[in-house]
Design an enzyme around this catalytic site. Sequence first.
Site, PDB file in Angstrom:
ATOM      1  N   ASN A  21       0.852  -1.189   0.000  1.00 35.93           N
ATOM      2  CA  ASN A  21       0.000   0.000   0.000  1.00 35.93           C
ATOM      3  C   ASN A  21       0.890   1.243   0.000  1.00 35.93           C
ATOM      4  O   ASN A  21       1.693   1.433   0.920  1.00 35.93           O
ATOM      5  CB  ASN A  21      -0.902  -0.024   1.238  1.00 35.93           C
ATOM      6  CG  ASN A  21      -1.937   1.095   1.218  1.00 35.93           C
ATOM      7  OD1 ASN A  21      -1.612   2.233   0.924  1.00 35.93           O
ATOM      8  ND2 ASN A  21      -3.163   0.770   1.551  1.00 35.93           N
ATOM      9  N   HIS A  27       0.953   5.981   2.120  1.00 37.34           N
ATOM     10  CA  HIS A  27       1.767   6.802   3.017  1.00 37.34           C
ATOM     11  C   HIS A  27       2.859   7.564   2.272  1.00 37.34           C
ATOM     12  O   HIS A  27       3.345   8.586   2.769  1.00 37.34           O
ATOM     13  CB  HIS A  27       2.350   5.945   4.131  1.00 37.34           C
ATOM     14  CG  HIS A  27       1.310   5.443   5.083  1.00 37.34           C
ATOM     15  ND1 HIS A  27       0.648   6.267   5.962  1.00 37.34           N
ATOM     16  CD2 HIS A  27       0.773   4.215   5.265  1.00 37.34           C
ATOM     17  CE1 HIS A  27      -0.233   5.560   6.664  1.00 37.34           C
ATOM     18  NE2 HIS A  27      -0.179   4.310   6.242  1.00 37.34           N
ATOM     19  N   HIS A  38      -5.502   3.824  -2.061  1.00 33.85           N
ATOM     20  CA  HIS A  38      -6.845   4.181  -1.612  1.00 33.85           C
ATOM     21  C   HIS A  38      -7.157   5.593  -2.093  1.00 33.85           C
ATOM     22  O   HIS A  38      -6.604   6.566  -1.583  1.00 33.85           O
ATOM     23  CB  HIS A  38      -6.908   4.097  -0.090  1.00 33.85           C
ATOM     24  CG  HIS A  38      -8.265   4.353   0.485  1.00 33.85           C
ATOM     25  ND1 HIS A  38      -8.528   4.254   1.823  1.00 33.85           N
ATOM     26  CD2 HIS A  38      -9.442   4.706  -0.095  1.00 33.85           C
ATOM     27  CE1 HIS A  38      -9.799   4.530   2.052  1.00 33.85           C
ATOM     28  NE2 HIS A  38     -10.369   4.823   0.907  1.00 33.85           N
ATOM     29  N   ARG A  89      -9.382   8.165  -1.604  1.00 34.46           N
ATOM     30  CA  ARG A  89     -10.421   8.577  -0.664  1.00 34.46           C
ATOM     31  C   ARG A  89     -11.294   9.680  -1.255  1.00 34.46           C
ATOM     32  O   ARG A  89     -10.847  10.456  -2.110  1.00 34.46           O
ATOM     33  CB  ARG A  89      -9.792   9.071   0.637  1.00 34.46           C
ATOM     34  CG  ARG A  89      -9.120   7.994   1.469  1.00 34.46           C
ATOM     35  CD  ARG A  89      -8.551   8.612   2.741  1.00 34.46           C
ATOM     36  NE  ARG A  89      -9.603   9.245   3.530  1.00 34.46           N
ATOM     37  CZ  ARG A  89     -10.164   8.695   4.608  1.00 34.46           C
ATOM     38  NH1 ARG A  89      -9.765   7.520   5.033  1.00 34.46           N
ATOM     39  NH2 ARG A  89     -11.108   9.340   5.271  1.00 34.46           N
ATOM     40  N   ARG A 146      -7.143  12.948   0.650  1.00 37.75           N
ATOM     41  CA  ARG A 146      -6.135  13.422   1.593  1.00 37.75           C
ATOM     42  C   ARG A 146      -4.727  12.931   1.267  1.00 37.75           C
ATOM     43  O   ARG A 146      -3.751  13.505   1.746  1.00 37.75           O
ATOM     44  CB  ARG A 146      -6.489  13.026   3.020  1.00 37.75           C
ATOM     45  CG  ARG A 146      -6.404  11.547   3.317  1.00 37.75           C
ATOM     46  CD  ARG A 146      -6.660  11.273   4.795  1.00 37.75           C
ATOM     47  NE  ARG A 146      -7.952  11.772   5.220  1.00 37.75           N
ATOM     48  CZ  ARG A 146      -8.473  11.549   6.427  1.00 37.75           C
ATOM     49  NH1 ARG A 146      -7.795  10.829   7.303  1.00 37.75           N
ATOM     50  NH2 ARG A 146      -9.654  12.019   6.747  1.00 37.75           N
ATOM     51  N   HIS A 147      -4.608  11.861   0.483  1.00 39.83           N
ATOM     52  CA  HIS A 147      -3.265  11.405   0.112  1.00 39.83           C
ATOM     53  C   HIS A 147      -3.208  11.055  -1.375  1.00 39.83           C
ATOM     54  O   HIS A 147      -2.736  11.868  -2.181  1.00 39.83           O
ATOM     55  CB  HIS A 147      -2.760  10.265   1.005  1.00 39.83           C
ATOM     56  CG  HIS A 147      -3.769   9.225   1.388  1.00 39.83           C
ATOM     57  ND1 HIS A 147      -4.483   8.486   0.480  1.00 39.83           N
ATOM     58  CD2 HIS A 147      -4.158   8.773   2.612  1.00 39.83           C
ATOM     59  CE1 HIS A 147      -5.260   7.624   1.111  1.00 39.83           C
ATOM     60  NE2 HIS A 147      -5.103   7.784   2.414  1.00 39.83           N
ATOM     61  N   GLU A 186      -8.453   0.607  -3.285  1.00 38.72           N
ATOM     62  CA  GLU A 186      -9.331   0.692  -2.129  1.00 38.72           C
ATOM     63  C   GLU A 186     -10.283   1.859  -2.331  1.00 38.72           C
ATOM     64  O   GLU A 186      -9.870   2.936  -2.788  1.00 38.72           O
ATOM     65  CB  GLU A 186      -8.524   0.884  -0.844  1.00 38.72           C
ATOM     66  CG  GLU A 186      -7.723  -0.334  -0.445  1.00 38.72           C
ATOM     67  CD  GLU A 186      -7.045  -0.189   0.896  1.00 38.72           C
ATOM     68  OE1 GLU A 186      -6.615  -1.216   1.450  1.00 38.72           O
ATOM     69  OE2 GLU A 186      -6.949   0.962   1.391  1.00 38.72           O
ATOM     70  N   THR A 245      -6.476   6.900   9.206  1.00 35.92           N
ATOM     71  CA  THR A 245      -6.455   5.867   8.178  1.00 35.92           C
ATOM     72  C   THR A 245      -7.712   5.028   8.373  1.00 35.92           C
ATOM     73  O   THR A 245      -8.461   5.254   9.319  1.00 35.92           O
ATOM     74  CB  THR A 245      -5.170   5.011   8.281  1.00 35.92           C
ATOM     75  OG1 THR A 245      -5.131   4.085   7.205  1.00 35.92           O
ATOM     76  CG2 THR A 245      -5.100   4.273   9.603  1.00 35.92           C
ATOM     77  N   THR A 246      -7.970   4.092   7.493  1.00 34.31           N
ATOM     78  CA  THR A 246      -9.206   3.318   7.586  1.00 34.31           C
ATOM     79  C   THR A 246      -9.237   2.534   8.895  1.00 34.31           C
ATOM     80  O   THR A 246      -8.368   1.715   9.158  1.00 34.31           O
ATOM     81  CB  THR A 246      -9.323   2.352   6.398  1.00 34.31           C
ATOM     82  OG1 THR A 246      -9.320   3.110   5.191  1.00 34.31           O
ATOM     83  CG2 THR A 246     -10.629   1.574   6.476  1.00 34.31           C
ATOM     84  N   GLU A 273     -11.047  -9.119   2.748  1.00 34.72           N
ATOM     85  CA  GLU A 273      -9.779  -8.768   3.378  1.00 34.72           C
ATOM     86  C   GLU A 273     -10.059  -8.642   4.865  1.00 34.72           C
ATOM     87  O   GLU A 273     -10.807  -7.755   5.289  1.00 34.72           O
ATOM     88  CB  GLU A 273      -9.200  -7.471   2.824  1.00 34.72           C
ATOM     89  CG  GLU A 273      -7.865  -7.119   3.472  1.00 34.72           C
ATOM     90  CD  GLU A 273      -7.136  -5.964   2.803  1.00 34.72           C
ATOM     91  OE1 GLU A 273      -6.346  -5.294   3.490  1.00 34.72           O
ATOM     92  OE2 GLU A 273      -7.352  -5.752   1.595  1.00 34.72           O
ATOM     93  N   HIS A 303      -3.844  -4.393   7.660  1.00 35.74           N
ATOM     94  CA  HIS A 303      -3.978  -3.301   8.620  1.00 35.74           C
ATOM     95  C   HIS A 303      -3.130  -3.592   9.857  1.00 35.74           C
ATOM     96  O   HIS A 303      -3.426  -4.477  10.640  1.00 35.74           O
ATOM     97  CB  HIS A 303      -5.415  -3.026   9.052  1.00 35.74           C
ATOM     98  CG  HIS A 303      -5.554  -1.652   9.689  1.00 35.74           C
ATOM     99  ND1 HIS A 303      -5.752  -0.505   8.965  1.00 35.74           N
ATOM    100  CD2 HIS A 303      -5.499  -1.266  10.986  1.00 35.74           C
ATOM    101  CE1 HIS A 303      -5.830   0.532   9.770  1.00 35.74           C
ATOM    102  NE2 HIS A 303      -5.668   0.102  11.008  1.00 35.74           N
ATOM    103  N   GLY A 304      -2.088  -2.816   9.997  1.00 33.56           N
ATOM    104  CA  GLY A 304      -1.237  -2.912  11.178  1.00 33.56           C
ATOM    105  C   GLY A 304      -0.247  -4.061  11.168  1.00 33.56           C
ATOM    106  O   GLY A 304       0.434  -4.307  12.173  1.00 33.56           O
ATOM    107  N   GLY A 321       1.266  -1.476   4.282  1.00 30.62           N
ATOM    108  CA  GLY A 321       1.713  -0.163   3.866  1.00 30.62           C
ATOM    109  C   GLY A 321       2.635   0.506   4.855  1.00 30.62           C
ATOM    110  O   GLY A 321       3.830   0.660   4.617  1.00 30.62           O
TER     111      GLY A 321
END
Length: 251
Positions: A7, A10, A47, A49, A53-54, A74, A104-105, A155, A196-197, A218
Amino acid sequence: MLKLGVNIDHVATVREARYRGCGHGEPDPVEAARLCEQAGAHGITAHLREDRRHIQDRDVWKLREIVTTRLNLEMANSPEIIGIALRLKPDIVCIVPERRQEITTEGGLDVAGQREAIRETRQRMNEAGIEVSLFIAPDPVQVEAAASTGTQFIELHTGAFAEAWPDPAARAVEVERLRQAAELAHQAGLRVNAGHGIHYQNLRDLYRVPHLVELNIGHSIISRAVMVGLPAAVQEMLALMRDYPAGGGAA
């Protein structure tokens, strides 16, 4: 073989911190995607969004031009982003929840509460040749709901696992939740990704979760890249993933 989707959101976050609204700037998430593929990543995740934002629109169109592995978009289940996805034609979309205040999500998609809307989007994507994944908590209700929409993938949201990881007892509970959800999904004919994480220290605990196809990672890779460079960061993660047992579920 367990696959790695990197991902690159970032990378765009760092760019937007200095160059937001400029239409250019560094670091370039598209070049990051190229480096990740060259280092052996099996796919690229971005992603787009609703609040931009990114990742920006120009990024996803450039990614579609250069990604040679698998482009995973995403997205929220919103009319604007659905329209973009249908024109962009990524290889797969992952439908996620979005809240404007989150960094983040956070949290999984409530598929059970919006089956019809998700089923309709899934059908439109599939008719356009795009596979669909749903980002859900390891909850039997949500797994069953996901299966009922006809989606190809889920996922599993590994955020609770990542937060619990420093505590062995809590970690064991979350690994078991993931294991049971993956088994249920597999029995329902769903293919299973996770994300995630996930980082370099907690990844091995996911060896006990069966049937995993791909991990989408990511933050930890981009963070590691600050120290060792992006190709090395990707290769280090791939090296950890090679020991995932066939079918998963190792003790």
